[in-house]
Design an enzyme around this catalytic site. Structure first.
Site, PDB file in Angstrom:
ATOM      1  N   SER A 121       0.862  -1.045  -0.062  1.00 15.67           N
ATOM      2  CA  SER A 121      -0.156  -0.027  -0.065  1.00 15.67           C
ATOM      3  C   SER A 121       0.993   1.253   0.116  1.00 15.67           C
ATOM      4  O   SER A 121       1.660   1.638  -1.050  1.00 15.67           O
ATOM      5  CB  SER A 121      -0.865  -0.128   1.309  1.00 15.67           C
ATOM      6  OG  SER A 121      -1.798   1.079   1.130  1.00 15.67           O
ATOM      7  N   HIS A 122       0.734   2.005   1.049  1.00 15.32           N
ATOM      8  CA  HIS A 122       1.348   3.522   1.170  1.00 15.32           C
ATOM      9  C   HIS A 122       2.732   3.288   1.705  1.00 15.32           C
ATOM     10  O   HIS A 122       3.537   4.045   1.952  1.00 15.32           O
ATOM     11  CB  HIS A 122       0.588   4.330   2.247  1.00 15.32           C
ATOM     12  CG  HIS A 122       0.143   3.894   3.470  1.00 15.32           C
ATOM     13  ND1 HIS A 122      -0.855   2.585   3.387  1.00 15.32           N
ATOM     14  CD2 HIS A 122       0.544   3.780   4.668  1.00 15.32           C
ATOM     15  CE1 HIS A 122      -0.979   2.373   4.533  1.00 15.32           C
ATOM     16  NE2 HIS A 122      -0.261   2.999   5.469  1.00 15.32           N
ATOM     17  N   ASP A 295      -2.275   6.831  -3.263  1.00 16.12           N
ATOM     18  CA  ASP A 295      -0.963   5.896  -2.675  1.00 16.12           C
ATOM     19  C   ASP A 295      -0.679   4.982  -3.464  1.00 16.12           C
ATOM     20  O   ASP A 295      -1.052   4.775  -4.521  1.00 16.12           O
ATOM     21  CB  ASP A 295      -1.478   5.405  -1.318  1.00 16.12           C
ATOM     22  CG  ASP A 295      -2.312   4.091  -1.308  1.00 16.12           C
ATOM     23  OD1 ASP A 295      -3.078   4.188  -2.504  1.00 16.12           O
ATOM     24  OD2 ASP A 295      -2.368   3.281  -0.618  1.00 16.12           O
ATOM     25  N   ASP A 297      -1.019   1.680  -4.237  1.00 10.92           N
ATOM     26  CA  ASP A 297      -1.864   0.622  -4.732  1.00 10.92           C
ATOM     27  C   ASP A 297      -3.421   1.406  -5.058  1.00 10.92           C
ATOM     28  O   ASP A 297      -4.245   0.603  -5.579  1.00 10.92           O
ATOM     29  CB  ASP A 297      -2.014  -0.263  -3.923  1.00 10.92           C
ATOM     30  CG  ASP A 297      -2.737  -0.264  -2.562  1.00 10.92           C
ATOM     31  OD1 ASP A 297      -2.594   0.878  -2.131  1.00 10.92           O
ATOM     32  OD2 ASP A 297      -3.452  -0.919  -2.166  1.00 10.92           O
ATOM     33  N   ASP A 299      -5.649   2.916  -3.570  1.00  2.75           N
ATOM     34  CA  ASP A 299      -6.995   2.943  -2.778  1.00  2.75           C
ATOM     35  C   ASP A 299      -7.064   4.045  -1.764  1.00  2.75           C
ATOM     36  O   ASP A 299      -8.217   4.495  -1.669  1.00  2.75           O
ATOM     37  CB  ASP A 299      -7.209   1.577  -2.061  1.00  2.75           C
ATOM     38  CG  ASP A 299      -5.937   1.164  -1.053  1.00  2.75           C
ATOM     39  OD1 ASP A 299      -5.075   2.137  -1.117  1.00  2.75           O
ATOM     40  OD2 ASP A 299      -6.192   0.304  -0.360  1.00  2.75           O
ATOM     41  N   ARG A 300      -6.059   4.734  -1.716  1.00  3.33           N
ATOM     42  CA  ARG A 300      -6.127   5.866  -0.770  1.00  3.33           C
ATOM     43  C   ARG A 300      -6.115   7.496  -1.763  1.00  3.33           C
ATOM     44  O   ARG A 300      -5.661   7.207  -2.771  1.00  3.33           O
ATOM     45  CB  ARG A 300      -5.192   6.230   0.062  1.00  3.33           C
ATOM     46  CG  ARG A 300      -4.979   5.018   1.049  1.00  3.33           C
ATOM     47  CD  ARG A 300      -4.054   5.194   2.073  1.00  3.33           C
ATOM     48  NE  ARG A 300      -3.996   4.329   3.101  1.00  3.33           N
ATOM     49  CZ  ARG A 300      -3.269   4.576   4.425  1.00  3.33           C
ATOM     50  NH1 ARG A 300      -2.803   5.724   4.852  1.00  3.33           N
ATOM     51  NH2 ARG A 300      -3.548   3.501   5.317  1.00  3.33           N
ATOM     52  N   SER A 386      -8.257   7.672   7.074  1.00  8.46           N
ATOM     53  CA  SER A 386      -7.051   7.440   6.680  1.00  8.46           C
ATOM     54  C   SER A 386      -7.017   7.512   5.115  1.00  8.46           C
ATOM     55  O   SER A 386      -6.356   6.697   4.369  1.00  8.46           O
ATOM     56  CB  SER A 386      -6.404   5.987   7.138  1.00  8.46           C
ATOM     57  OG  SER A 386      -7.375   5.075   6.755  1.00  8.46           O
ATOM     58  N   LYS A 397     -11.409   0.413  -0.938  1.00  5.28           N
ATOM     59  CA  LYS A 397     -11.631   1.931  -1.055  1.00  5.28           C
ATOM     60  C   LYS A 397     -10.932   2.157  -2.236  1.00  5.28           C
ATOM     61  O   LYS A 397     -10.239   1.460  -3.095  1.00  5.28           O
ATOM     62  CB  LYS A 397     -11.020   2.781  -0.018  1.00  5.28           C
ATOM     63  CG  LYS A 397      -9.575   2.256   0.090  1.00  5.28           C
ATOM     64  CD  LYS A 397      -9.194   2.910   1.455  1.00  5.28           C
ATOM     65  CE  LYS A 397      -7.645   2.444   1.851  1.00  5.28           C
ATOM     66  NZ  LYS A 397      -7.521   1.668   3.306  1.00  5.28           N
TER      67      LYS A 397
HETATM   68  C1  G1P Z   1      -4.361   2.141   8.286  1.00  8.64           C
HETATM   69  C2  G1P Z   1      -5.385   2.873   8.540  1.00  8.64           C
HETATM   70  C3  G1P Z   1      -6.691   2.195   8.030  1.00  8.64           C
HETATM   71  C4  G1P Z   1      -6.697   1.266   6.658  1.00  8.64           C
HETATM   72  C5  G1P Z   1      -5.557   0.739   6.523  1.00  8.64           C
HETATM   73  C6  G1P Z   1      -5.165   0.166   5.298  1.00  8.64           C
HETATM   74  O1  G1P Z   1      -4.271   0.915   9.317  1.00  8.64           O
HETATM   75  O2  G1P Z   1      -5.347   3.480   9.631  1.00  8.64           O
HETATM   76  O3  G1P Z   1      -7.717   3.032   8.133  1.00  8.64           O
HETATM   77  O4  G1P Z   1      -7.710   0.787   6.591  1.00  8.64           O
HETATM   78  O5  G1P Z   1      -4.270   1.506   6.917  1.00  8.64           O
HETATM   79  O6  G1P Z   1      -5.179   1.098   4.386  1.00  8.64           O
HETATM   80  P1  G1P Z   1      -3.516   1.105  10.595  1.00  8.64           P
HETATM   81  O7  G1P Z   1      -2.163   1.211  10.340  1.00  8.64           O
HETATM   82  O8  G1P Z   1      -4.003   2.008  11.313  1.00  8.64           O
HETATM   83  O9  G1P Z   1      -3.954  -0.271  11.170  1.00  8.64           O
HETATM   84 ZN    ZN Z   2      -3.411   1.669  -0.281  1.00 12.40          ZN
END
Ligand code: G1P
Ligand code: ZN
Length: 581
Positions: A121-122, A295, A297, A299-300, A386, A397
């Site tokens: 992801s990010h 981000d 991938d 989704d953000r 987030s 998302k």
């Molecule tokens: C974080 C975000 C959460 C999101 C997840 C995946 O998780 O807070 O809302 O669903 O990334 O993108 P966390 O690191 O807080 O467990």
């Molecule tokens: Zn992501």
């Protein structure tokens, strides 16, 4: 048809640490590269958890373009086939955004086993960054706890994996079909598909592209793909489809080439890591009306207005909720079924639901908790603080969708981002919100802090907690805090029972709620980090009258209170957040 040899069985030693977190298994890339069979073990565990009826059903595979993705795809193909998966669909160059995978799974239903997404992801990528493997189930959504727990249990006991050693490496550079036969398995088909096509079709079904084309022709935007997976999607949707008739020469599209290490950056669309986007908007306050970043991938999303006006994800969710009828998808026959947010997300959307008569559900952190409500036809739009916003068009998302949705609202209301938000707050009231992240702190100390804090908020009399909070607030810019306002009403560790399947998720975040809906403080540990621990603190205060303040100023009281109550500095040794949202 060419025939290859039967699968071989390879002995392996099980790992005890392959527990998927909030969103898949994420670890430093080095672990996947250097620990023997680390990837193969986890892939075998995912495949072993699939239903045995695999013939003729397709498995979708793709990722965010990060380092080690193509090698992992090759391994997945070999292990999947060896375990009787005879039909695979892979994104060209192994690229598929997370929303695109969710869509593909749904479009191939009911003949789809799900999808494997190669992403952290990010989190940063590259040999010194992170890698991740995530499994999505046949509804297109992230595997729920029951599935990930099963995968984890299998991984802890794994003694062998199956692999097709001599099938050819699939040419991921070109779109096309490869067919062959494997001894004892039978005919196999692997499709390499255009990464973007199906997703673009979906967006065209949801939005009015003519409206967006007209609007964007005179409304310059800056879009930042952050060298993540969305580059090809941005090019195709914004630079081709939406620029067909009258391209806007002033619009700017940044970092649209996916890179294995995201150009050395943190592909996380917030004001810290997408500072380049923020700067362009701030430096050119009259030139650009809108900015968005996504981000790794896809989704953000982060949304900004002219001059870098920041739209909190909690607010963008609320604004979309209040204006869903501007988006063709939400008109009949789909309609608007219900709204939802994750627990730490601000209650801004609750205000909209209350006023417009929609049920608003509250679920734990993580997109997987929205899926059941959507499948049951009870949820249309949901979001997380987030930078996650999405709807029931898929089960993830969706960053690009969120920006098209927001632009549609701007186009239909013919307004600036700032005016849209300020008018929204005037109408519904405002929930000031801040999230403070203390990243990469000592895991043991972080757990100790959360443990002690839980004991404290659950056993200290509320009057005593209120007093401690007021003492801390006195050190803030708020000078005469009233007992009335900061009166602690309730404390808990958030627990959730799924309305559809009755499953229970415990320990989802410590909360102190103030009386009369004044606000709240929330603490939880991140479940997506790959090393050390990250403490997240969420602060929220409601105001119906003064709606145009600066959250950092307005919430200074709760910042001080949260530090004092949690004893963060004393136990963990930090008091300055690494990221503030
Ligand atoms: C974080 C975000 C959460 C999101 C997840 C995946 O998780 O807070 O809302 O669903 O990334 O993108 P966390 O690191 O807080 O467990
Ligand atoms: Zn992501």
């Amino acid at each position: 048809m060419v025939k290859y040899s039967a699968p071989t069985v390879v002995k392996t030693a099980a790992y005890q640490d392959q527990k998927p977190g909030t969103s898949g298994l994420r670890k430093p890339t080095k672990i996947f590269l250097e620990k023997e069979n680390y990837t193969a073990n986890f892939v075998q565990s995912i495949i072993s958890a699939l239903p045995l009826e695999r013939k003729g059903k397709v498995l979708i595979v793709g990722g965010d373009g990060r380092f080690y993705g193509p090698e992992a795809v090759d391994l997945i193909v070999r292990i999947a086939i060896a375990n009787g998966v005879t039909n695979l669909t892979i994104g060209q160059h192994s690229i598929l955004s997370t929303p695109a995978v969710s869509n593909l799974i749904r479009r191939r239903a009911p003949n789809c086993l799900g999808g494997i997404i190669l992403t952290a992801s990010h989190n940063p990528g590259g040999p010194d960054g992170d890698f991740g493997i995530k499994f999505n189930i046949p509804n297109g959504g992230p595997a729920p706890d029951a599935v990930t727990n099963n995968i984890y249990e299998i991984s802890k006991q794994l003694g062998e994996y199956k692999i097709c050693q001599d099938v050819p490496t699939i040419d991921l550079a070109n779109v096309g079909v490869t067919e062959f036969e494997v001894d004892t398995i039978g005919p196999v088909r692997v499709d390499v598909i255009d990464s973007v096509e199906d997703y673009v079709q979906l967006m065209k079904e949801i939005f009015d592209f003519n409206l967006l084309r007209d609007f964007l022709s005179s409304f310059p935007v800056v879009i930042n793909a952050m060298h993540g997976v969305t580059g090809p999607y941005v090019k195709r949707i914004f630079q081709q489809e939406l620029a067909q008739t009258t391209p806007n020469p002033n619009s700017l599209y940044l970092n649209t080439v996916p890179l294995p290490d995201f150009g050395g950056h943190h592909p996380d669309p917030n004001q810290t890591y997408a500072a380049d986007l923020v700067k362009i908007l701030k430096d050119n306050p009259t030139k650009y009306g809108f900015g968005a970043a996504y981000d790794g991938d896809g989704d953000r999303n982060m949304l900004l207005g002219a001059g870098g006006f920041f739209v909190t994800p909690s607010d963008s969710l609320a604004v979309l909720a209040a204006n869903l009828n501007a988006i063709p998808y939400f008109n009949k026959p789909n309609g608007i079924k219900g709204l939802a947010r994750s627990m730490p997300t601000s209650g801004a959307v609750d205000r909209v639901g209350k006023k417009l008569g929609f049920t608003v559900y509250e679920v734990p952190t993580g997109w997987k908790y929205f899926g059941n409500l959507m499948d049951a036809g009870q949820l249309s739009l949901c979001g997380e603080e987030s930078f996650g916003t999405g709807s029931d068009h898929i089960r993830e998302k969706d960053g690009i969708w969120a920006s098209l949705a927001f632009l549609t609202v701007l186009a239909s209301k013919k307004t600036s981002v700032k005016d849209l938000l300020e008018n929204h707050w005037k109408e519904f009231g405002r929930n000031y919100f801040l999230r403070l992240d203390y990243e990469n702190v000592d895991g043991t100390k972080a757990n100790q802090m959360i443990g002690e804090l839980e004991k404290k908020i659950m056993s200290t009399p509320k009057e005593q907690l209120t007093k401690e909070i007021i003492d801390a607030v006195k050190t803030s810019s708020i000078k005469d805090p009233s007992l009335e306002k900061y009166k602690v009403d309730a404390t808990d560790n958030f627990e959730f029972t799924d309305l559809i399947d009755g499953s229970v998720a415990k320990g989802q975040g410590l909360r102190i709620m103030f009386a009369n809906g004044f606000g709240r403080m929330v603490w939880r540990l991140s479940g997506t980090g790959s090393s050390g621990a990250t403490i997240r603190v969420y602060l929220e205060k409601c105001d119906d009258e003064h709606v145009t303040g600066d959250a950092l100023v307005v919430l200074d009281d709760l910042v001080k209170a949260s530090l004092a109550i949690s004893r963060l500095q004393a136990v963990v040794g930090v008091d300055t957040p690494t990221v503030i949202t």
